[in-house]
Write a protein that holds these residues in place. Structure first.
Motif, PDB file in Angstrom:
ATOM      1  N   MET A   1      33.900  51.243  32.233  1.00  0.00           N
ATOM      2  CA  MET A   1      34.764  52.182  32.936  1.00  0.00           C
ATOM      3  C   MET A   1      36.195  51.672  32.940  1.00  0.00           C
ATOM      4  O   MET A   1      36.443  50.473  33.060  1.00  0.00           O
ATOM      5  CB  MET A   1      34.291  52.358  34.390  1.00  0.00           C
ATOM      6  N   THR A  70      35.644  50.945  43.179  1.00  0.00           N
ATOM      7  CA  THR A  70      35.671  50.754  41.723  1.00  0.00           C
ATOM      8  C   THR A  70      34.305  50.304  41.218  1.00  0.00           C
ATOM      9  O   THR A  70      33.798  50.820  40.206  1.00  0.00           O
ATOM     10  CB  THR A  70      36.744  49.716  41.351  1.00  0.00           C
ATOM     11  N   GLU A  71      33.689  49.372  41.903  1.00  0.00           N
ATOM     12  CA  GLU A  71      32.367  48.893  41.496  1.00  0.00           C
ATOM     13  C   GLU A  71      31.321  49.992  41.622  1.00  0.00           C
ATOM     14  O   GLU A  71      30.440  50.132  40.767  1.00  0.00           O
ATOM     15  CB  GLU A  71      31.972  47.683  42.348  1.00  0.00           C
ATOM     16  N   ARG A  74      31.718  52.428  38.763  1.00  0.00           N
ATOM     17  CA  ARG A  74      31.219  51.827  37.521  1.00  0.00           C
ATOM     18  C   ARG A  74      29.691  51.905  37.453  1.00  0.00           C
ATOM     19  O   ARG A  74      29.125  52.265  36.418  1.00  0.00           O
ATOM     20  CB  ARG A  74      31.692  50.369  37.429  1.00  0.00           C
TER      21      ARG A  74
END
Length: 243
Positions: A1, A70-71, A74
């Motif tokens: 990503m 963000t994690e 992803r």
């Protein structure tokens, strides 16, 4: 990503307009993109929250939650996360820059906006991230000729130390028309010119995120016989803020 932080240290530059339109342009191109609204004004949320796909498109968040978001994106299989960043405080802007693969500093071609772009550049450089400056709300070309104000802005921004996107978004009423309908300009009939500009900017950003480096932008002010830094435009000299 990949993660793109859309930023401006000054209000009114069109940061949210760019972030929303790039997100929907990415989706139209088949990229699984999501938008994180990290700006306390929540302008992106105001535009997108009533869309049918809002649950999978939009996240309301804050600077402290960006790493975790963000994690999560992803892990969920997102291909592109676009962050609509706050203009201030600087610490919150820095959190977005830290998680970004690329930072897009949005600026109008005015002195105060360009000065704000330099402040954005300073944060990006201090944190060692990749960045590019995009001009927004530019006057349209006349008979194919770029307005002098836009040419000078291209020149001045290159001295700030970051690449300048080859696509400048023009000042068009259709952007506000689209937002009133919870849409991007790509979804508005008769908005071909604006749509083409947004698609071109997304294509350039996506290439940069994919590791490609577009050719440097050249303008009519370039002197082909010597380094371009010799052609500094009068009246648009900026002092880089200290690191």
């Amino acid at each position: 990503m990949k993660t793109l932080a859309v930023m401006s240290r000054k209000g009114g530059a069109g940061k949210t307009t760019v972030a929303v339109n790039l997100t929907l342009a990415a989706r139209a191109a088949g990229v699984k993109a999501v938008l994180a609204d990290a700006d306390p004004l929540r302008s992106a949320c105001e535009v997108l929250r009533e869309r049918e796909e809002a649950a999978s498109l939009l996240f309301e968040t804050g600077a402290a939650k960006l790493f975790a978001l963000t994690e999560a994106c992803r892990r969920s299989g997102a291909e592109l996360l676009i962050i609509d960043t706050p203009a201030a405080p600087e610490a919150d802007v820095a959190e977005a820059v830290k998680v970004a693969d690329l930072c897009l500093a949005v600026s109008r071609p005015t002195y105060l906006d360009l000065a704000a772009a330099v402040r954005s550049v300073a944060i990006i450089q201090r944190l060692g991230r990749e960045g590019v400056v995009a001009l927004n709300q530019c006057a349209p070309r006349r008979n194919g000729v770029e307005p002098p104000q836009v040419l000078k802005a291209f020149e001045a921004l290159r001295f700030a130390g970051l690449p300048v996107a080859g696509t400048a978004l023009r000042s068009r009423v259709v952007y506000q028309t689209a937002f009133a309908q919870r849409r991007s300009v790509l979804e508005i009939e008769g908005a071909d010119r604006a749509s083409d500009e947004v698609r071109a900017l997304f294509a350039e950003v996506w290439k940069r995120l994919s590791g490609e480096k577009p050719a440097p932008v050249r303008t009519a002010n370039d002197d082909l016989g010597r380094p371009w830094m010799a052609a500094r435009p009068a009246g648009l000299t900026f002092v880089q803020p200290p690191a």
